[in-house]
Scaffold this motif. Sequence first.
Motif, short mmCIF file in Angstrom:
data_model
loop_
_atom_site.label_atom_id
_atom_site.label_comp_id
_atom_site.label_asym_id
_atom_site.label_seq_id
_atom_site.Cartn_x
_atom_site.Cartn_y
_atom_site.Cartn_z
N ILE A 5 0.87 -1.17 0.00
CA ILE A 5 0.00 0.00 0.00
C ILE A 5 0.91 1.22 0.00
CG2 ILE A 5 -1.82 1.26 1.22
CD1 ILE A 5 -2.49 -1.49 2.58
N ILE A 6 0.68 2.11 -0.96
CA ILE A 6 1.53 3.28 -1.13
C ILE A 6 0.66 4.53 -1.16
CG2 ILE A 6 3.29 4.38 -2.58
CD1 ILE A 6 3.73 1.55 -3.83
N THR A 7 1.05 5.54 -0.37
CA THR A 7 0.38 6.83 -0.41
C THR A 7 1.26 7.80 -1.21
OG1 THR A 7 1.40 7.43 1.71
CG2 THR A 7 -0.82 6.50 1.78
N LEU A 8 0.63 8.56 -2.09
CA LEU A 8 1.39 9.43 -2.98
C LEU A 8 0.88 10.86 -2.93
CD1 LEU A 8 0.57 6.76 -5.29
CD2 LEU A 8 2.87 7.52 -5.61
N LYS A 9 1.82 11.80 -3.00
CA LYS A 9 1.50 13.21 -3.19
C LYS A 9 2.09 13.64 -4.52
CE LYS A 9 1.48 14.78 1.59
NZ LYS A 9 2.05 15.74 2.55
N ARG A 10 1.41 14.54 -5.16
CA ARG A 10 1.90 15.03 -6.46
C ARG A 10 3.15 15.89 -6.27
NH1 ARG A 10 -2.82 17.96 -5.28
NH2 ARG A 10 -2.47 20.21 -5.15
N ARG A 11 3.95 15.96 -7.32
CA ARG A 11 5.17 16.77 -7.25
C ARG A 11 4.79 18.24 -7.28
NH1 ARG A 11 6.27 19.10 -12.03
NH2 ARG A 11 5.65 18.03 -13.93
N GLU A 12 5.68 19.06 -6.76
CA GLU A 12 5.43 20.50 -6.70
C GLU A 12 5.22 21.06 -8.10
OE1 GLU A 12 7.67 24.46 -5.00
OE2 GLU A 12 8.08 22.52 -4.08
N GLY A 13 4.24 21.95 -8.23
CA GLY A 13 3.94 22.58 -9.50
C GLY A 13 2.95 21.81 -10.36
N MET A 14 2.50 20.68 -9.91
CA MET A 14 1.56 19.85 -10.67
C MET A 14 0.19 19.92 -9.99
SD MET A 14 1.89 15.75 -11.51
CE MET A 14 2.55 15.75 -13.18
N SER A 15 -0.84 20.16 -10.77
CA SER A 15 -2.19 20.17 -10.20
C SER A 15 -2.65 18.74 -9.92
CB SER A 15 -3.18 20.84 -11.17
OG SER A 15 -3.44 19.98 -12.27
N HIS A 16 -3.68 18.60 -9.10
CA HIS A 16 -4.20 17.27 -8.81
C HIS A 16 -4.70 16.60 -10.10
CE1 HIS A 16 -6.02 13.96 -6.65
NE2 HIS A 16 -7.13 14.18 -7.32
N ASP A 17 -5.38 17.37 -10.96
CA ASP A 17 -5.87 16.80 -12.22
C ASP A 17 -4.73 16.33 -13.11
OD1 ASP A 17 -8.51 17.16 -11.47
OD2 ASP A 17 -8.75 19.03 -12.60
N ARG A 102 4.67 3.94 2.56
CA ARG A 102 4.56 2.57 2.06
C ARG A 102 4.40 1.63 3.24
NH1 ARG A 102 9.24 1.28 -1.59
NH2 ARG A 102 10.39 1.77 0.27
N ILE A 103 3.52 0.65 3.06
CA ILE A 103 3.38 -0.41 4.05
C ILE A 103 3.20 -1.73 3.30
CG2 ILE A 103 0.89 0.01 4.26
CD1 ILE A 103 1.05 -0.98 7.14
N VAL A 104 3.89 -2.74 3.77
CA VAL A 104 3.67 -4.11 3.27
C VAL A 104 2.81 -4.78 4.33
CG1 VAL A 104 4.76 -6.29 2.67
CG2 VAL A 104 5.88 -4.12 2.05
#
Length: 112
Positions: A5-17, A102-104
């Motif tokens: 299970i992986i949690t992700l945030k977008r890179r700086e300067g990128m919109s969610h869309d 991240r979690i296994v």
Amino acid sequence: MIKMIITLKRREGMSHDEFVRYQGEVHRPLLMAIPEAQRYIKRFVVSYPIPAPDYSGPDYDSVVEAWFDSMEDMNALYFSDNFLSKVDPDHANFMDLSSYGRIVAEEEAVIG
């Protein structure tokens, strides 16, 4: 079953869309094109936050779950030459590499 299970945030300067579009149209096809993904992944789920007015805002832009029959199968994917050379380098194009989680895990069904 083993889950990554992986949690992700977008890179700086990128919109969610833009993040959602890139993850779905560019990154996911890269992963699914390698033979190890076809062989070892048993279930693959991507979740995106939706508006929930009675709850605090999301901490992440997506959560990814990849299911495998065993730890060996999971390692066979994530440590394969194809993953390391074709898929992993693409992460920097859409996600903040300093903030992912991240979690296994093994799932324990409580209801259902």
